[in-house]
Motif scaffolding. Structure first.
Motif, mmCIF file in Angstrom:
data_model
loop_
_atom_site.group_PDB
_atom_site.id
_atom_site.type_symbol
_atom_site.label_atom_id
_atom_site.label_comp_id
_atom_site.label_asym_id
_atom_site.label_seq_id
_atom_site.Cartn_x
_atom_site.Cartn_y
_atom_site.Cartn_z
ATOM 1 N N CYS A 202 0.856 -1.178 0.000
ATOM 2 C CA CYS A 202 0.000 0.000 0.000
ATOM 3 C C CYS A 202 0.897 1.235 0.000
ATOM 4 O O CYS A 202 1.873 1.303 0.767
ATOM 5 N N THR A 203 0.612 2.162 -0.867
ATOM 6 C CA THR A 203 1.290 3.456 -0.820
ATOM 7 C C THR A 203 0.229 4.540 -0.737
ATOM 8 O O THR A 203 -0.924 4.335 -1.127
ATOM 9 N N TYR A 204 0.616 5.672 -0.196
ATOM 10 C CA TYR A 204 -0.340 6.755 -0.016
ATOM 11 C C TYR A 204 0.333 8.080 -0.313
ATOM 12 O O TYR A 204 1.560 8.174 -0.335
ATOM 13 N N ASP A 205 -0.475 9.062 -0.539
ATOM 14 C CA ASP A 205 0.054 10.396 -0.789
ATOM 15 C C ASP A 205 -0.728 11.393 0.045
ATOM 16 O O ASP A 205 -1.964 11.386 0.012
ATOM 17 N N THR A 206 -0.033 12.216 0.791
ATOM 18 C CA THR A 206 -0.675 13.207 1.638
ATOM 19 C C THR A 206 0.302 14.310 1.957
ATOM 20 O O THR A 206 1.517 14.097 1.950
ATOM 21 N N SER A 207 -0.241 15.474 2.262
ATOM 22 C CA SER A 207 0.572 16.574 2.734
ATOM 23 C C SER A 207 0.405 16.759 4.248
ATOM 24 O O SER A 207 1.029 17.626 4.847
ATOM 25 N N GLU A 208 -0.432 15.916 4.829
ATOM 26 C CA GLU A 208 -0.655 15.994 6.269
ATOM 27 C C GLU A 208 0.544 15.436 7.029
ATOM 28 O O GLU A 208 1.223 14.522 6.568
ATOM 29 N N SER A 209 0.788 15.979 8.207
ATOM 30 C CA SER A 209 1.877 15.466 9.032
ATOM 31 C C SER A 209 1.357 14.520 10.112
ATOM 32 O O SER A 209 2.088 13.670 10.610
ATOM 33 N N ASN A 210 0.091 14.682 10.453
ATOM 34 C CA ASN A 210 -0.531 13.818 11.461
ATOM 35 C C ASN A 210 -1.621 12.984 10.811
ATOM 36 O O ASN A 210 -2.579 13.538 10.269
ATOM 37 N N TYR A 211 -1.454 11.694 10.881
ATOM 38 C CA TYR A 211 -2.452 10.823 10.261
ATOM 39 C C TYR A 211 -2.339 9.410 10.802
ATOM 40 O O TYR A 211 -1.386 9.071 11.507
#
Lengths: 114, 115
Positions: free
Chosen positions: A23-32
């Motif tokens: 699984c790969t993901y993309d986000t700009s969030e730092s908390n998740y």
């Protein structure tokens, strides 16, 4: 916007062996948080394991463990000693920042063969 | 058993009709989420309610609406149904719903078939 990608539509493994789902993901969030859910033929969504992004230690739940690589934005699920009951669709999911919803990947259908 | 209940389990109806799906969250959970699972769209978030108020909206059509009642159960109303609305509709609940780190527990789903 967050995206979650599961590149393996289907996988199979022999009973008692080990298998890893990617699984790969993309986000700009730092908390998740990241989750793996299992959907057996009954179609019920069952939580398998979850990982806090701020924790470096990989989560484990009995035969299930994750390999969380934050820099690479990768979150794989390892199933050890596979059992016939592990046959299911497995979904990787993301929840983060101000978004309380779960964003799911398209799933990986895992078949455990006797 | 997650503790989240959904009724009915199966629903068969015709195009143009209206249906109501019902969800009861786990005891103590204040937040309810609705998701749609279809072959072409996968699992999609529709809407979230927290303690009776709408908190977040996702890819929910205008023909769809939801509400959460004082006893915290929720209903998803689908109207002017089309063939493409055929899907598995999940309800999930979490304790507060105000934080991304809360685990969402899913109900068994309602399978809707529009003919």
């Amino acid at each position: 916007a967050q995206t979650v990608t599961q590149s393996q539509p289907e996988m199979s493994v022999q009973e008692a062996e080990t298998v890893t789902l990617s699984c790969t993901y993309d986000t700009s969030e730092s908390n998740y948080y990241l989750f793996w859910y299992k959907q057996p033929p009954s179609r019920q969504m069952i939580l398998v394991i979850r990982q806090e992004a701020y924790k470096q230690q990989n989560a484990t739940e009995n035969r299930f463990s994750v390999n969380f690589q934050k820099a690479a934005k990768s979150f794989s699920l390892k199933i050890s000693d596979s059992q016939l009951g592990d046959t299911a669709m497995y979904f990787c999911a993301f929840s983060g920042g101000s978004n309380y919803k779960l964003t799911f990947g398209k799933g990986t259908l895992l078949t455990v063969n006797p | 058993d997650s503790g989240v209940t959904q009724t009915p389990k199966h629903l068969i109806t015709a195009t143009g009709q209206r249906v109501t799906l019902r969800c009861s969250p786990r005891s103590g959970d204040l937040s309810v989420y609705w998701y749609q699972q279809s072959l072409d769209q996968g699992l999609q978030f529709l809407i979230q309610y927290y303690n009776g108020e709408e908190r977040a909206k996702g890819n929910i059509l205008e023909r769809f609406s939801a509400q959460q009642f004082p006893d915290l159960h929720s209903e998803l109303n689908l109207s002017s149904l089309e063939l493409g609305d055929s899907a598995l509709y999940f309800c999930a609940s979490s304790l507060r719903g105000g934080a991304y780190q809360e685990t969402q527990y899913f109900g068994p789903g309602t399978r809707l078939l529009v003919l």
